[in-house]
Design an enzyme around this catalytic site. Structure first.
Site, PDB file in Angstrom:
ATOM      1  N   CYS A  56      66.880  37.684 -15.409  1.00 13.74           N
ATOM      2  CA  CYS A  56      67.957  37.359 -14.479  1.00 13.74           C
ATOM      3  C   CYS A  56      68.899  38.545 -14.269  1.00 13.74           C
ATOM      4  O   CYS A  56      69.432  39.079 -15.239  1.00 13.74           O
ATOM      5  CB  CYS A  56      68.729  36.156 -15.024  1.00 13.74           C
ATOM      6  SG  CYS A  56      70.250  35.781 -14.131  1.00 13.74           S
ATOM      7  N   TRP A  89      66.929  26.398 -18.372  1.00 11.32           N
ATOM      8  CA  TRP A  89      66.357  27.528 -19.078  1.00 11.32           C
ATOM      9  C   TRP A  89      66.018  27.077 -20.501  1.00 11.32           C
ATOM     10  O   TRP A  89      66.720  26.246 -21.081  1.00 11.32           O
ATOM     11  CB  TRP A  89      67.355  28.680 -19.157  1.00 11.32           C
ATOM     12  CG  TRP A  89      67.621  29.355 -17.847  1.00 11.32           C
ATOM     13  CD1 TRP A  89      68.569  29.010 -16.924  1.00 11.32           C
ATOM     14  CD2 TRP A  89      66.932  30.486 -17.310  1.00 11.32           C
ATOM     15  NE1 TRP A  89      68.518  29.866 -15.851  1.00 11.32           N
ATOM     16  CE2 TRP A  89      67.525  30.787 -16.064  1.00 11.32           C
ATOM     17  CE3 TRP A  89      65.890  31.288 -17.774  1.00 11.32           C
ATOM     18  CZ2 TRP A  89      67.101  31.851 -15.269  1.00 11.32           C
ATOM     19  CZ3 TRP A  89      65.462  32.350 -16.984  1.00 11.32           C
ATOM     20  CH2 TRP A  89      66.056  32.627 -15.748  1.00 11.32           C
ATOM     21  N   TYR A 187      69.143  37.592  -1.997  1.00 16.88           N
ATOM     22  CA  TYR A 187      68.826  36.165  -2.059  1.00 16.88           C
ATOM     23  C   TYR A 187      68.957  35.519  -0.686  1.00 16.88           C
ATOM     24  O   TYR A 187      68.186  34.632  -0.327  1.00 16.88           O
ATOM     25  CB  TYR A 187      69.736  35.465  -3.069  1.00 16.88           C
ATOM     26  CG  TYR A 187      69.368  35.763  -4.496  1.00 16.88           C
ATOM     27  CD1 TYR A 187      68.462  34.951  -5.176  1.00 16.88           C
ATOM     28  CD2 TYR A 187      69.891  36.860  -5.152  1.00 16.88           C
ATOM     29  CE1 TYR A 187      68.092  35.233  -6.479  1.00 16.88           C
ATOM     30  CE2 TYR A 187      69.536  37.161  -6.447  1.00 16.88           C
ATOM     31  CZ  TYR A 187      68.630  36.350  -7.115  1.00 16.88           C
ATOM     32  OH  TYR A 187      68.255  36.647  -8.401  1.00 16.88           O
TER      33      TYR A 187
END
Length: 346
Positions: A56, A89, A187
């Site tokens: 990430c 996660w 994004y």
């Protein structure tokens, strides 16, 4: 905190808005860990655990700043795997898939321990209070600033000034544009729900990259003559550009390797202790190409690009500047925090 656009249980903040524009949910847990403890969480070495994922870009920032400032002994590190399920996660990398300190399989458990009805995305990075097992904050932008300004008593000798007070207004201004147009801009390209939305995002992204190239032509770093928070924030997007964003997110006007100034700048930072040694290209590619099934339904992870060029000479030292100012580079990462050699240039 990487986005998915179509998960039914949307644990990554981000969604489509009319007419097809991707909009990031920026409502985070804003509790802070401070020297004076005014939010109920005082700085205390050994009390908090940083939960991150090397895949990430938003979590990668915290890994870099923690390394540069030498906070490894004060703030322990829990690493999630590169992929996640519909809920959260997960600690896939640990024995039994359980974090050895928090005793949980899903990061979601730390969120629910504090907020039983937590309605938003389960994101990394997150700071967790070890004694209670409760999440303190997932406000990634504030976390790194607080590492610089609130944890000073626990910085290593020779730690750099990443958010020096005289430069904060400039750093904040640069960060704001980089976030809007670059960090989040990739994004907005990748998850655009219409051609018009994509075209707009694409234009904004490359206009900003051209602005950054011009800014960095005659100066080594974004603000001042040393590494600052601004460089950390830009780096984690640039280092993922050719491996992921160029193809996967359709940011394909130019590869990073075809933008000479930014390519040299990114290599300069990558070869600086504390930056490249936190980057795991294997996990980065696995995350984006496996998790984003709406963009890559086959789940096939590309073999490229060639990574060996990240170690080639960059020539940026000719511009002057001192990476760590009056400080020193951090020592090599501990064995248990080293990125596997197969996941980086060689």
């Amino acid at each position: 905190m990487t986005e998915t656009a179509s998960d039914a249980a949307e644990h990554q903040p981000g969604k489509y808005v009319e007419p097809g524009e991707f909009k990031r949910d920026t409502n985070y847990i804003t509790t802070r860990i401070t020297a004076d403890g005014h939010d109920g969480y005082p700085v205390e070495p050994g009390r908090y655990r940083l939960v991150a994922a090397r895949a990430c870009p938003w979590a990668n920032r915290t890994l870099i700043v923690r390394r540069l400032l030498g906070l490894e002994q004060a703030i322990s590190l829990g690493l999630c795997g590169p992929t996640h399920d519909q809920l959260s996660w997960t600690f896939d990398l640990d024995p039994g898939e359980v974090d050895p300190v928090l005793g949980i399989h899903r990061l979601r458990d730390a969120y629910l321990a504090r907020f039983p009805d937590y309605p938003r995305g389960i994101t990394v990075p997150a700071m967790v209070d070890v004694p209670t097992g409760q999440v303190v904050t997932n406000d990634y932008a504030q976390i790194t600033l607080d590492f610089s300004t609130e944890w000073t008593a626990h910085h290593r000798e020779g730690a750099p000034q990443l958010y020096p007070e005289p430069l904060r207004a400039q750093i904040d201004e640069v960060n704001a544009r980089v976030f809007r147009e670059v960090n989040n801009g990739v994004y907005r390209c990748g998850f655009a729900g219409s051609q018009d939305a994509y075209d707009t995002a694409y234009e904004r992204l490359f206009t900003a990259l051209d602005w950054l190239s011009e800014r960095l032509t005659d100066q080594r770093y974004l603000v001042g003559d040393t590494i600052t928070e601004a460089d950390v924030r830009l780096f984690t997007t640039l280092v993922r550009f050719d491996a992921v964003y160029h193809g996967h997110f359709k940011c394909n006007r130019s590869k990073l390797t075809e933008m000479p100034v930014l390519w040299a700048y990114a290599r300069d930072l990558y070869q600086t202790p504390g930056f490249g040694d936190t980057v795991d290209f294997g996990q980065i590619k696995t995350h984006y190409y496996v998790v984003h099934t709406d963009i890559n339904p086959t789940g096939v992870v590309p073999a490229g690009p060639d990574l060996s060029n990240w170690l080639t000479p960059h020539g940026r030292d000719a511009l002057g500047g001192r990476p760590f100012g009056d400080g020193t580079p951090p020592p090599p990462p501990s064995l248990d925090e080293r990125v596997p050699a197969l996941h980086g240039p060689r």
